[in-house]
Design a protein around this motif. Structure first.
Motif, PDB file in Angstrom:
ATOM      1  N   PHE A   1       9.128  -1.688  -7.906  1.00 58.16           N
ATOM      2  CA  PHE A   1       7.772  -1.372  -7.443  1.00 58.16           C
ATOM      3  C   PHE A   1       7.772  -0.831  -6.024  1.00 58.16           C
ATOM      4  CE2 PHE A   1       7.370  -5.891  -6.029  1.00 58.16           C
ATOM      5  CZ  PHE A   1       6.770  -5.721  -4.788  1.00 58.16           C
ATOM      6  N   GLY A   2       8.721  -1.252  -5.204  1.00 57.22           N
ATOM      7  CA  GLY A   2       8.806  -0.729  -3.845  1.00 57.22           C
ATOM      8  C   GLY A   2       9.169   0.743  -3.819  1.00 57.22           C
ATOM      9  N   SER A   3      10.087   1.142  -4.673  1.00 57.30           N
ATOM     10  CA  SER A   3      10.483   2.548  -4.740  1.00 57.30           C
ATOM     11  C   SER A   3       9.329   3.435  -5.166  1.00 57.30           C
ATOM     12  CB  SER A   3      11.637   2.728  -5.736  1.00 57.30           C
ATOM     13  OG  SER A   3      12.779   2.045  -5.314  1.00 57.30           O
ATOM     14  N   ILE A   4       8.588   2.978  -6.149  1.00 57.34           N
ATOM     15  CA  ILE A   4       7.480   3.792  -6.654  1.00 57.34           C
ATOM     16  C   ILE A   4       6.332   3.823  -5.652  1.00 57.34           C
ATOM     17  CG2 ILE A   4       5.772   4.038  -8.484  1.00 57.34           C
ATOM     18  CD1 ILE A   4       7.869   2.846 -10.400  1.00 57.34           C
ATOM     19  N   VAL A   5       6.022   2.692  -5.062  1.00 57.48           N
ATOM     20  CA  VAL A   5       4.924   2.660  -4.089  1.00 57.48           C
ATOM     21  C   VAL A   5       5.253   3.506  -2.858  1.00 57.48           C
ATOM     22  CG1 VAL A   5       3.693   1.146  -2.478  1.00 57.48           C
ATOM     23  CG2 VAL A   5       3.942   0.479  -4.855  1.00 57.48           C
ATOM     24  N   ASN A   6       6.490   3.411  -2.375  1.00 57.96           N
ATOM     25  CA  ASN A   6       6.869   4.138  -1.159  1.00 57.96           C
ATOM     26  C   ASN A   6       7.052   5.631  -1.371  1.00 57.96           C
ATOM     27  OD1 ASN A   6       6.810   2.104   0.719  1.00 57.96           O
ATOM     28  ND2 ASN A   6       8.920   1.491   0.342  1.00 57.96           N
ATOM     29  N   GLU A   7       7.756   6.014  -2.431  1.00 59.13           N
ATOM     30  CA  GLU A   7       8.085   7.427  -2.592  1.00 59.13           C
ATOM     31  C   GLU A   7       7.792   7.969  -3.978  1.00 59.13           C
ATOM     32  OE1 GLU A   7      11.833   8.698  -0.969  1.00 59.13           O
ATOM     33  OE2 GLU A   7      11.959   6.882   0.253  1.00 59.13           O
ATOM     34  N   GLY A   8       7.024   7.271  -4.760  1.00 53.74           N
ATOM     35  CA  GLY A   8       6.728   7.714  -6.113  1.00 53.74           C
ATOM     36  C   GLY A   8       5.560   8.674  -6.214  1.00 53.74           C
ATOM     37  N   TYR A   9       4.863   8.868  -5.133  1.00 56.01           N
ATOM     38  CA  TYR A   9       3.724   9.787  -5.116  1.00 56.01           C
ATOM     39  C   TYR A   9       3.991  10.878  -4.095  1.00 56.01           C
ATOM     40  CZ  TYR A   9       1.250   6.185  -7.720  1.00 56.01           C
ATOM     41  OH  TYR A   9       0.878   5.273  -8.677  1.00 56.01           O
ATOM     42  N   LEU A  10       3.713  12.115  -4.473  1.00 53.22           N
ATOM     43  CA  LEU A  10       3.899  13.260  -3.593  1.00 53.22           C
ATOM     44  C   LEU A  10       2.561  13.915  -3.311  1.00 53.22           C
ATOM     45  CD1 LEU A  10       6.996  14.890  -5.338  1.00 53.22           C
ATOM     46  CD2 LEU A  10       6.984  13.429  -3.316  1.00 53.22           C
TER      47      LEU A  10
ATOM     48  N   LEU B   1       9.496  -5.599 -21.849  1.00 50.14           N
ATOM     49  CA  LEU B   1       8.688  -4.749 -20.966  1.00 50.14           C
ATOM     50  C   LEU B   1       9.560  -3.870 -20.078  1.00 50.14           C
ATOM     51  CD1 LEU B   1       5.734  -7.012 -19.781  1.00 50.14           C
ATOM     52  CD2 LEU B   1       5.695  -5.162 -21.447  1.00 50.14           C
ATOM     53  N   TRP B   2      10.676  -4.410 -19.598  1.00 52.68           N
ATOM     54  CA  TRP B   2      11.574  -3.597 -18.781  1.00 52.68           C
ATOM     55  C   TRP B   2      12.238  -2.509 -19.611  1.00 52.68           C
ATOM     56  CZ3 TRP B   2      10.872  -2.978 -14.017  1.00 52.68           C
ATOM     57  CH2 TRP B   2      10.500  -4.016 -13.174  1.00 52.68           C
ATOM     58  N   PHE B   3      12.550  -2.803 -20.871  1.00 50.40           N
ATOM     59  CA  PHE B   3      13.122  -1.776 -21.746  1.00 50.40           C
ATOM     60  C   PHE B   3      12.121  -0.644 -21.951  1.00 50.40           C
ATOM     61  CE2 PHE B   3      13.649  -0.028 -26.052  1.00 50.40           C
ATOM     62  CZ  PHE B   3      14.901   0.552 -25.901  1.00 50.40           C
ATOM     63  N   VAL B   4      10.880  -0.999 -22.213  1.00 50.22           N
ATOM     64  CA  VAL B   4       9.829   0.014 -22.373  1.00 50.22           C
ATOM     65  C   VAL B   4       9.670   0.803 -21.071  1.00 50.22           C
ATOM     66  CG1 VAL B   4       7.344   0.354 -22.720  1.00 50.22           C
ATOM     67  CG2 VAL B   4       8.611  -1.218 -24.194  1.00 50.22           C
ATOM     68  N   GLY B   5       9.652   0.110 -19.952  1.00 49.56           N
ATOM     69  CA  GLY B   5       9.511   0.766 -18.660  1.00 49.56           C
ATOM     70  C   GLY B   5      10.663   1.720 -18.370  1.00 49.56           C
ATOM     71  N   PHE B   6      11.878   1.294 -18.672  1.00 48.33           N
ATOM     72  CA  PHE B   6      13.029   2.174 -18.471  1.00 48.33           C
ATOM     73  C   PHE B   6      12.898   3.430 -19.317  1.00 48.33           C
ATOM     74  CE2 PHE B   6      17.092   3.471 -20.394  1.00 48.33           C
ATOM     75  CZ  PHE B   6      17.647   4.099 -19.295  1.00 48.33           C
ATOM     76  N   CYS B   7      12.589   3.249 -20.599  1.00 48.83           N
ATOM     77  CA  CYS B   7      12.461   4.409 -21.494  1.00 48.83           C
ATOM     78  C   CYS B   7      11.343   5.347 -21.028  1.00 48.83           C
ATOM     79  CB  CYS B   7      12.197   3.952 -22.927  1.00 48.83           C
ATOM     80  SG  CYS B   7      13.587   3.100 -23.682  1.00 48.83           S
ATOM     81  N   TYR B   8      10.220   4.781 -20.654  1.00 49.21           N
ATOM     82  CA  TYR B   8       9.063   5.562 -20.236  1.00 49.21           C
ATOM     83  C   TYR B   8       9.342   6.335 -18.949  1.00 49.21           C
ATOM     84  CZ  TYR B   8       4.061   6.455 -19.339  1.00 49.21           C
ATOM     85  OH  TYR B   8       2.843   7.020 -19.106  1.00 49.21           O
TER      86      TYR B   8
ATOM     87  N   VAL C   1       4.769   0.212 -11.277  1.00 47.45           N
ATOM     88  CA  VAL C   1       4.271  -0.685 -10.224  1.00 47.45           C
ATOM     89  C   VAL C   1       3.745  -1.979 -10.839  1.00 47.45           C
ATOM     90  CG1 VAL C   1       2.502  -0.975  -8.449  1.00 47.45           C
ATOM     91  CG2 VAL C   1       3.803   1.153  -8.577  1.00 47.45           C
ATOM     92  N   ALA C   2       2.968  -1.866 -11.907  1.00 46.68           N
ATOM     93  CA  ALA C   2       2.383  -3.054 -12.539  1.00 46.68           C
ATOM     94  C   ALA C   2       3.459  -3.993 -13.073  1.00 46.68           C
ATOM     95  CB  ALA C   2       1.430  -2.645 -13.659  1.00 46.68           C
ATOM     96  N   VAL C   3       4.425  -3.453 -13.783  1.00 45.89           N
ATOM     97  CA  VAL C   3       5.489  -4.289 -14.330  1.00 45.89           C
ATOM     98  C   VAL C   3       6.318  -4.899 -13.196  1.00 45.89           C
ATOM     99  CG1 VAL C   3       7.634  -4.237 -15.674  1.00 45.89           C
ATOM    100  CG2 VAL C   3       5.590  -3.164 -16.567  1.00 45.89           C
ATOM    101  N   GLY C   4       6.586  -4.115 -12.166  1.00 50.33           N
ATOM    102  CA  GLY C   4       7.354  -4.629 -11.037  1.00 50.33           C
ATOM    103  C   GLY C   4       6.648  -5.770 -10.317  1.00 50.33           C
ATOM    104  N   VAL C   5       5.362  -5.590 -10.052  1.00 43.09           N
ATOM    105  CA  VAL C   5       4.606  -6.629  -9.331  1.00 43.09           C
ATOM    106  C   VAL C   5       4.442  -7.875 -10.196  1.00 43.09           C
ATOM    107  CG1 VAL C   5       2.329  -7.199  -8.374  1.00 43.09           C
ATOM    108  CG2 VAL C   5       3.420  -5.030  -7.792  1.00 43.09           C
ATOM    109  N   LEU C   6       4.112  -7.685 -11.466  1.00 46.28           N
ATOM    110  CA  LEU C   6       3.943  -8.845 -12.341  1.00 46.28           C
ATOM    111  C   LEU C   6       5.260  -9.584 -12.579  1.00 46.28           C
ATOM    112  CD1 LEU C   6       1.337  -7.424 -14.879  1.00 46.28           C
ATOM    113  CD2 LEU C   6       0.954  -9.095 -13.053  1.00 46.28           C
TER     114      LEU C   6
END
Length: 173
Positions: free
Chosen positions: A40-49, A118-125, A72-77
């Motif tokens: 979630f830190g990676s996406i929050v910090n640099e996942g948006y351009l 959920l992590w498997f789904v997140g990885f695939c997605y 972000v949701a899966v990471g935080v939860l």
């Protein structure tokens, strides 16, 4: 069977942090906690351009805001779930009721399996959305390392949450 059902024979003892920290499920839970922070830190910090032509920000994963939101949701939860179950690990030796110990162990097993899924789904997605991202959307390759880190640690998280249910079951049955 040593220790009674779900380790109930060991219940009521004093809290021993050294024993807690040496248990495999505690180590795996701390590693899972750290991996969730990375995702979630990676996406929050640099996942948006920011798009200079459009004047608004977009998700680095194929301009799909759902991909960033899911990560972000899966990471935080997962972060919060790890904290909850770490607290349960600390409190577990004081639980003397076999029924309560059984509920704690079985909930840990179910939650761990659910999070591995959920992590498997997140990885695939995330991997899919990253694969179909267009180079023209990010010509300077900004945030690509963070996007790849989120994908990689989503993958690693599958293998930290998956064994949690087996280690808990083996240790307390």
């Amino acid at each position: 069977m040593e220790g009674g059902a779900y380790g109930a024979g060991k219940a009521g003892g004093a809290f021993d942090p050294h024993t807690l920290l040496r248990q495999p499920h505690t180590i795996l839970r701390v590693v899972s906690w750290l991996f969730s922070i990375v995702v979630f830190g990676s996406i929050v910090n640099e996942g948006y351009l920011n798009s200079p032509s459009e004047g608004k920000e977009f998700c680095i994963y194929n301009r799909n805001p759902n991909a960033c939101s899911y990560g972000v949701a899966v990471g935080v939860l997962a972060f919060l779930t790890c904290l909850l179950y770490l607290a349960l690990d600390v409190y577990f030796p004081q639980i003397s009721s076999v029924k309560d110990r059984k509920k704690a162990v079985l909930s840990d097993i179910g939650v761990s399996a659910f999070w591995a899924f959920l992590w498997f789904v997140g990885f695939c997605y995330l991997a899919n959305q990253w694969q179909v991202s267009k180079p023209k959307d990010n010509p300077l390759n900004e945030g690509t390392d963070a996007a790849r880190a989120a994908i990689a640690f989503s993958f690693f998280s599958i293998f930290t949450w998956g064994p949690l249910d087996e280690t808990r079951l083996v240790l307390h049955l």
